[in-house]
Design an enzyme around this catalytic site. Structure first.
Site, PDB file in Angstrom:
ATOM      1  N   LYS A  54      71.872  36.073 -82.012  1.00 34.57           N
ATOM      2  CA  LYS A  54      70.887  36.675 -82.894  1.00 34.57           C
ATOM      3  C   LYS A  54      69.837  37.768 -82.267  1.00 34.57           C
ATOM      4  O   LYS A  54      69.142  37.448 -81.456  1.00 34.57           O
ATOM      5  CB  LYS A  54      70.234  35.597 -83.517  1.00 34.57           C
ATOM      6  CG  LYS A  54      70.117  35.873 -84.949  1.00 34.57           C
ATOM      7  CD  LYS A  54      69.136  34.385 -85.562  1.00 34.57           C
ATOM      8  CE  LYS A  54      68.939  34.635 -87.141  1.00 34.57           C
ATOM      9  NZ  LYS A  54      68.338  33.170 -87.583  1.00 34.57           N
TER      10      LYS A  54
HETATM   11  C1  E4P Z   1      67.744  32.911 -90.952  1.00 32.88           C
HETATM   12  O1  E4P Z   1      68.760  33.158 -90.103  1.00 32.88           O
HETATM   13  C2  E4P Z   1      66.551  32.538 -90.812  1.00 32.88           C
HETATM   14  O2  E4P Z   1      66.619  31.680 -89.815  1.00 32.88           O
HETATM   15  C3  E4P Z   1      65.967  31.786 -91.961  1.00 32.88           C
HETATM   16  O3  E4P Z   1      66.934  32.086 -93.235  1.00 32.88           O
HETATM   17  C4  E4P Z   1      64.381  31.976 -92.345  1.00 32.88           C
HETATM   18  O4  E4P Z   1      64.029  31.570 -93.470  1.00 32.88           O
HETATM   19  P1  E4P Z   1      62.634  31.324 -93.915  1.00 32.88           P
HETATM   20  O5  E4P Z   1      62.257  32.461 -94.569  1.00 32.88           O
HETATM   21  O6  E4P Z   1      62.487  30.064 -94.761  1.00 32.88           O
HETATM   22  O7  E4P Z   1      61.870  30.933 -92.283  1.00 32.88           O
END
Ligand code: E4P
Length: 218
Positions: A83
């Site tokens: 990522k």
């Molecule tokens: C995606 O890969 C992220 O980890 C995640 O969906 C972020 O979500 P949040 O805005 O609830 O922290």
């Protein structure tokens, strides 16, 4: 549509994997901090439980650092998706890894222009954060609609739209209506998807009526 779970909590991952409905996992540094465990151990255990893509985010912000960290993370298991953040260095790292056959999830996407760049960089997944856009008064689902429309114009874009920052079941339903490939869903929201008061009420009535028949099936 694929369902990923958005957590670094192995207990929750095991519980949801047991349903047979889980296609992958996403983690991020905040989720790892919340889990309070060694990142590599969590990833190893997760990859053993879930055979689909498991996203592991780099902490470096420069290209060389991302490559170093990404290579180390990719060695954990063949289903790791590196990522990277949606920056020029992240896009360069994305191109580097996908051209070698390693899956990449480009994260922190907040605009259609950014999603276009990720597709051009050969990203396996683009992660637009719908909840965080809603939080600042913008329309997260509108962004998903735009990205799906753009990607459909070009057959050679293979990037999958991974709806992230999901806050409620309607985000998942709208994403499915728009044809998004994946939603990564927090465990609490995933569990909410099954709930409907008329299901509970209907089941209670059926069970009570069945009792009255005095019969047994097995
Ligand atoms: C995606 O890969 C992220 O980890 C995640 O969906 C972020 O979500 P949040 O805005 O609830 O922290």
């Amino acid at each position: 549509m694929k369902f990923f779970v958005d957590t670094a909590d192995i207990k929750e991952i095991r519980e949801l994997a047991a349903t047979g409905l889980l296609d992958g996992v996403t983690t991020n540094p905040s989720l790892v901090a919340k889990a309070g465990r060694d990142f590599f151990e969590v990833l190893k255990e997760t990859c053993a439980v879930v055979k689909g893509p498991v996203s592991a985010e780099v902490a470096a912000t420069d290209f060389n650092g991302m490559i170093r960290e990404g290579e180390k993370l990719a060695k954990i298991a063949s289903n790791i998706a590196i990522k990277v953040p949606l920056t020029w260095d992240g896009l360069k790292a994305c191109k580097h890894f996908t051209s070698k056959g390693t899956m990449v999830n480009v994260t922190l996407c907040f605009s259609a222009a950014q999603a276009l760049l990720a597709a051009k960089a050969g990203a396996t997944f683009i992660s637009p954060f719908v909840g965080r856009l809603d939080d600042v008064g913008q329309d997260g689902m509108q962004l998903i609609a735009e990205i799906c429309t753009i990607y459909r114009q070009y057959e050679y874009f293979k990037t999958e739209v991974l709806v992230a920052s999901v806050r409620n079941p309607m985000h998942v339903v709208y994403a499915a209506k728009m044809g998004a490939h994946v939603a990564t869903i927090p465990p609490s929201v995933l569990k909410q998807l099954v709930q409907h008061p008329l299901t509970d009420k209907g089941l209670a009535t059926f069970l009570a009526d069945w009792q009255k028949t005095g019969q047994k099936i097995a």
